[in-house]
Design an enzyme around this catalytic site. Structure first.
Site, PDB file in Angstrom:
ATOM      1  N   GLY A 171       6.760 -20.028  20.399  1.00  0.00           N
ATOM      2  CA  GLY A 171       6.747 -18.887  19.493  1.00  0.00           C
ATOM      3  C   GLY A 171       5.360 -18.450  19.079  1.00  0.00           C
ATOM      4  O   GLY A 171       5.081 -17.248  18.961  1.00  0.00           O
ATOM      5  N   THR A 223      14.944 -20.622  23.712  1.00  0.00           N
ATOM      6  CA  THR A 223      15.701 -19.665  22.904  1.00  0.00           C
ATOM      7  C   THR A 223      16.744 -19.007  23.782  1.00  0.00           C
ATOM      8  O   THR A 223      16.486 -18.776  24.964  1.00  0.00           O
ATOM      9  CB  THR A 223      14.735 -18.551  22.421  1.00  0.00           C
ATOM     10  OG1 THR A 223      13.752 -19.127  21.585  1.00  0.00           O
ATOM     11  CG2 THR A 223      15.461 -17.449  21.676  1.00  0.00           C
ATOM     12  N   GLY A 262      10.037 -19.371  24.836  1.00  0.00           N
ATOM     13  CA  GLY A 262       8.770 -20.065  25.075  1.00  0.00           C
ATOM     14  C   GLY A 262       8.192 -20.501  23.744  1.00  0.00           C
ATOM     15  O   GLY A 262       8.918 -20.582  22.744  1.00  0.00           O
ATOM     16  N   ARG A 288       8.555 -23.854   9.357  1.00  0.00           N
ATOM     17  CA  ARG A 288       7.924 -23.125  10.473  1.00  0.00           C
ATOM     18  C   ARG A 288       8.932 -22.165  11.098  1.00  0.00           C
ATOM     19  O   ARG A 288      10.090 -22.512  11.334  1.00  0.00           O
ATOM     20  CB  ARG A 288       7.429 -24.122  11.508  1.00  0.00           C
ATOM     21  CG  ARG A 288       6.806 -23.493  12.770  1.00  0.00           C
ATOM     22  CD  ARG A 288       7.822 -23.303  13.870  1.00  0.00           C
ATOM     23  NE  ARG A 288       7.209 -22.896  15.141  1.00  0.00           N
ATOM     24  CZ  ARG A 288       7.902 -22.479  16.203  1.00  0.00           C
ATOM     25  NH1 ARG A 288       9.213 -22.410  16.149  1.00  0.00           N
ATOM     26  NH2 ARG A 288       7.292 -22.150  17.304  1.00  0.00           N
ATOM     27  N   GLY A 307       9.310 -19.427  14.421  1.00  0.00           N
ATOM     28  CA  GLY A 307       8.714 -18.971  15.682  1.00  0.00           C
ATOM     29  C   GLY A 307       8.993 -17.505  15.939  1.00  0.00           C
ATOM     30  O   GLY A 307       9.275 -16.721  15.016  1.00  0.00           O
ATOM     31  N   ASP A 308       8.961 -17.120  17.194  1.00  0.00           N
ATOM     32  CA  ASP A 308       9.093 -15.708  17.565  1.00  0.00           C
ATOM     33  C   ASP A 308      10.528 -15.187  17.528  1.00  0.00           C
ATOM     34  O   ASP A 308      10.756 -13.971  17.398  1.00  0.00           O
ATOM     35  CB  ASP A 308       8.560 -15.491  18.990  1.00  0.00           C
ATOM     36  CG  ASP A 308       9.375 -16.296  19.996  1.00  0.00           C
ATOM     37  OD1 ASP A 308       9.422 -17.535  19.857  1.00  0.00           O
ATOM     38  OD2 ASP A 308       9.982 -15.695  20.908  1.00  0.00           O
TER      39      ASP A 308
END
Ligand code: GLY
Length: 306
Positions: free
Chosen positions: A215, A161, A213, A189, A191-192
């Site tokens: 998520g 990211t 990294g 999906r 992620g973070d």
């Protein structure tokens, strides 16, 4: 101004500063420095810097040229957060547009909401005047080739990211993040990267943080908010970010999970920056009024592969 006064930030000239994940962010902080040096706003610097990385097709985990999902779609996630107001704008699973970070900013500035997803975020982008990009431009041939080679593999890797924290000379702070998400993720999906507190957090007068990294692991441990809270409690950026990475890693282990990659960058209200990770190979880019743009390698605080 009112928000900054409430947060105890004097309206005087501060040191400007910028930090962002991975060496590919050197172009981001160089662009941001041009804006901050001229007295520009942290939000403008972060957005302009992240847009460059979104356009760079050689970055395989952000924007154009990024990882495809299992259905062969480039579905992008991005966020912006204004540290003066704690307002944020997020888009997730956006297809067909080159600059999700700019759509996220419009969500923050032009709606009363924080998060728009999928086709509704795309519809919002069209309403805001964003033009759809040519599919062959967004997904170059080499990305399709890699997708065809990897799509039937059981195990895949890749989930980086750009997470960028900026502080302007007026003392305002912001965060911007953008990713294509994990390689060959299930369609839908998220992620973070667009999740407040996990992938990003910022408060003017306190500090900001952003993660990169896997998520799922970063969300389980709410890393970015925790870094900012530790800086609020008096820790230096280095102490705060190293504590959070170590705690997140050990918490996952205690819960019977095998931690994947977790890395963060952060900045306090004085523009001091740091990074930490639980794996080899992480580095970040930074720049400030006192230091030229540079890349800093980070030895792991604990090594997930050791
Ligand atoms: N950190 C990016 C993702 O897991 O989607």
């Amino acid at each position: 101004m009112r928000f900054k006064k409430q947060m105890g930030v004097e309206d005087t000239k501060n040191m400007w500063s910028m930090v962002a994940t991975w060496p590919f962010s050197l172009q981001c902080v160089e662009k941001g420095a041009q804006i901050l040096r001229d007295g520009g706003a942290a939000m403008d610097a972060a957005e302009a810097g992240v847009r460059l990385v979104e356009t760079d097709e050689t970055v395989d985990s952000v924007g154009r040229g990024g990882y495809l999902n299992a259905a062969g779609e480039l579905a992008l996630d991005a966020a912006m957060m204004d540290g003066n107001t704690l307002k944020m704008g997020v888009v997730a699973c956006v297809r067909g547009f080159e600059h999700p970070v700019s759509i996220a900013r419009k969500v923050m500035e032009n709606t009363r909401h924080s998060i728009l997803v999928g086709p509704h975020a795309e519809e919002f982008a069209r309403k805001m005047g964003f033009t759809e990009a040519d599919p062959d431009y967004l997904i170059p041939k080499n990305v399709w080739k890699k997708y065809e080679e990897e799509k039937n593999k059981r195990k895949t890797s890749g989930h980086d990211t750009i997470g960028c924290v900026a502080l302007d000379a007026g003392g305002s702070m912001c965060v911007a993040t953008s990713t294509s998400g994990a390689n060959l993720r299930l369609p839908g999906r998220v992620g973070d990267t667009p999740i407040i507190g996990s992938g990003f957090y910022v408060q003017t007068g306190v500090g900001g943080a952003a993660a990169t990294g896997l998520g799922e692991d970063i969300m389980r441990t709410c890393c970015s908010f925790r870094v900012v809270e530790l800086m609020r409690g008096g820790m230096s950026p280095r102490e705060a970010v190293e504590t959070v990475v170590l705690t997140a890693h050990n918490t996952l282990l205690q819960c019977g999970l095998r931690p994947d990659c977790i890395a963060l960058v952060c900045m306090n209200a004085r523009g001091e920056t740091a990074g930490a990770c639980n794996h080899q190979g992480f580095s970040y880019a930074c720049v400030s009024e006192n230091e030229p743009p540079r890349v800093i390698s980070v030895p792991p605080i604990i090594d997930k592969d050791a």
